[in-house]
Scaffold this active site. Sequence first.
Site, PDB file in Angstrom:
ATOM      1  CG  HIS A  11       7.599 -24.558  24.931  1.00  0.00           C
ATOM      2  ND1 HIS A  11       8.583 -24.499  25.885  1.00  0.00           N
ATOM      3  CD2 HIS A  11       6.791 -23.492  25.162  1.00  0.00           C
ATOM      4  CE1 HIS A  11       8.373 -23.456  26.667  1.00  0.00           C
ATOM      5  NE2 HIS A  11       7.294 -22.831  26.257  1.00  0.00           N
TER       6      HIS A  11
ATOM      7  NE  ARG B  60     -10.830  -1.348   5.770  1.00  0.00           N
ATOM      8  CZ  ARG B  60     -10.419  -0.126   6.097  1.00  0.00           C
ATOM      9  NH1 ARG B  60      -9.472   0.475   5.386  1.00  0.00           N
ATOM     10  NH2 ARG B  60     -10.918   0.506   7.132  1.00  0.00           N
TER      11      ARG B  60
ATOM     12  CG  ASN C 284      -4.621   0.265  28.915  1.00  0.00           C
ATOM     13  OD1 ASN C 284      -4.636   0.211  30.136  1.00  0.00           O
ATOM     14  ND2 ASN C 284      -5.451   1.007  28.221  1.00  0.00           N
TER      15      ASN C 284
ATOM     16  CB  ALA D  24      -9.714  -6.460  19.876  1.00  0.00           C
TER      17      ALA D  24
END
Length: 193
Positions: A114, A182, A84, A159
């Site tokens: 870095h 889980r 998306n 998310a």
Amino acid sequence: MTEKEKAEAGLLYDANYNPELLAEREHAAELCYDFNNTRPSQTAERTEILRHLLGSMGRNCIITPPFHCDNGYNIHIGNNFFANYNLVILDSVRVSIGDNVFIAPNVGIYCAGHPFDPIRRNQGLEYALPVTIGNDVWIGAGTHICPGVNIGDGSTIGAGSIVAHDIPEGVIAAGNPCRILRKITQDDIDRYK
């Protein structure tokens, strides 16, 4: 040893001042610009640009603009891929993505890291570690995948996760830092019948 060979070996390399690497990133940026400025109906044109940009991609590969990457040629995507809006891949080295992978909006996949000390960092040095995402993986919105991470087949990343360590197959993982919540069970399979 070239700077690109150093990167592939996991060594510190000149990512910011090396003319060869700068030219490669500029080429990828030009292709990303062309891709990101297509009209929504120009799906064939988008696919053609991706074929020139990416190292390889399978059938049914959809990336919704905008999309940004460093080099493009280090990205290898399997079949039935969907990403998306706002996918960013810093592909200093190989990024391997399997079949049937879904990526939600605002996800970042980063091979680049870095040095902690400012002297080397200010010299433009960085390191790069490959990222691998297995088959049948779902990456939730706003997730960031750090250098060197492997995500196993069939796993779901919640998310907003910061994935800094490997995730095994067949699990639900989420959080900052991302951790296994889980295993995916038969109840998950039966849930949407």
